[in-house]
Design a protein around this motif. Structure first.
Motif, PDB file in Angstrom:
ATOM      1  N   UNK A 124       2.434   1.108 -24.694  1.00  0.00           N
ATOM      2  CA  UNK A 124       1.904   1.963 -25.760  1.00  0.00           C
ATOM      3  C   UNK A 124       2.292   3.420 -25.515  1.00  0.00           C
ATOM      4  N   UNK A 125       2.245   3.853 -24.253  1.00  0.00           N
ATOM      5  CA  UNK A 125       2.642   5.232 -23.921  1.00  0.00           C
ATOM      6  C   UNK A 125       4.130   5.452 -24.234  1.00  0.00           C
ATOM      7  N   UNK A 126       4.962   4.480 -23.893  1.00  0.00           N
ATOM      8  CA  UNK A 126       6.395   4.596 -24.200  1.00  0.00           C
ATOM      9  C   UNK A 126       6.625   4.645 -25.706  1.00  0.00           C
ATOM     10  N   UNK A 127       5.878   3.856 -26.441  1.00  0.00           N
ATOM     11  CA  UNK A 127       5.998   3.882 -27.913  1.00  0.00           C
ATOM     12  C   UNK A 127       5.625   5.245 -28.451  1.00  0.00           C
ATOM     13  N   UNK A 128       4.548   5.831 -27.902  1.00  0.00           N
ATOM     14  CA  UNK A 128       4.137   7.165 -28.352  1.00  0.00           C
ATOM     15  C   UNK A 128       5.201   8.213 -28.022  1.00  0.00           C
ATOM     16  N   UNK A 129       5.906   7.991 -26.914  1.00  0.00           N
ATOM     17  CA  UNK A 129       6.951   8.918 -26.506  1.00  0.00           C
ATOM     18  C   UNK A 129       8.259   8.659 -27.269  1.00  0.00           C
ATOM     19  N   UNK A 130       8.254   7.627 -28.106  1.00  0.00           N
ATOM     20  CA  UNK A 130       9.438   7.321 -28.913  1.00  0.00           C
ATOM     21  C   UNK A 130      10.502   6.514 -28.213  1.00  0.00           C
ATOM     22  N   UNK A 131      10.111   5.768 -27.175  1.00  0.00           N
ATOM     23  CA  UNK A 131      11.113   4.966 -26.454  1.00  0.00           C
ATOM     24  C   UNK A 131      10.885   3.497 -26.663  1.00  0.00           C
TER      25      UNK A 131
END
Length: 177
Positions: A170-177
């Motif tokens: 979820x953190x990676x998704x928020x960071x756009x990765x």
């Protein structure tokens, strides 16, 4: 100030984990129809449940994502008692996935190729949230995902590991990765 912030973060993590562990997704009724079923290989009962849903006409086709390259369709059919007619018309074995992320890529390509607008996602209850997160990232716009979680008895360690994987993804998704 640091101790309060740290305590607040720990409380958020703890309440998040409690929600994650206690409110595991459940099975979907068989009378809910979709354009396709996608099952992610892994723990016991997933493939059997997906095949039961296919036989119950919950969807006209099934993708089994993450099948070992050594498994031949005839061996799969024999192991899971699938008729040759059903294998030929309705079951696709996906050999390209090796983890949840690649399951999502494989499934999204298959969904696009079959122009499915709704899918029944079958995986273990503890795995459903992250699998859905990965799948939604890859699916064509407008595809509806129905959760059909297979109940399990995950260990505390398995739940902790999966919770941390979900947070990281979820953190990676928020960071756009």
């Amino acid at each position: 100030m640091f101790r309060r912030t740290a305590a607040f973060i720990v409380l958020i993590w703890l309440f998040g984990f409690l929600w994650f562990a206690v409110a595991l997704p459940g099975p979907l009724p068989s009378d809910v129809r979709t354009d396709a079923i996608i099952v992610l290989t892994g723990s016991k009962g997933r493939i059997e449940h997906a095949l039961d849903m296919l036989k119950a006409n919950s969807a006209p086709r099934l993708l089994v994502s993450g099948v070992d390259r050594e498994v031949k369709p005839r061996e799969f059919a024999a192991e899971f008692d699938v008729s040759s007619r059903l294998m030929k018309c309705c079951v696709t074995l996906g050999y390209h996935a090796y983890d949840t992320r690649s399951n999502a890529v494989e499934a999204a390509q298959w969904v696009a190729a079959h122009r499915a607008r709704s899918i029944r996602l079958v995986t273990a209850d503890w795995h459903m949230r992250r699998a859905t997160l990965e799948l939604r990232r890859e699916l064509p716009p407008g595809v509806q995902v129905e959760h059909d979680a297979v109940p399990s008895q995950p260990s505390l360690g398995a739940l902790l590991l999966e919770y941390h994987k979900l947070i990281a993804r979820a953190a990676l998704n928020l960071a756009g990765q």
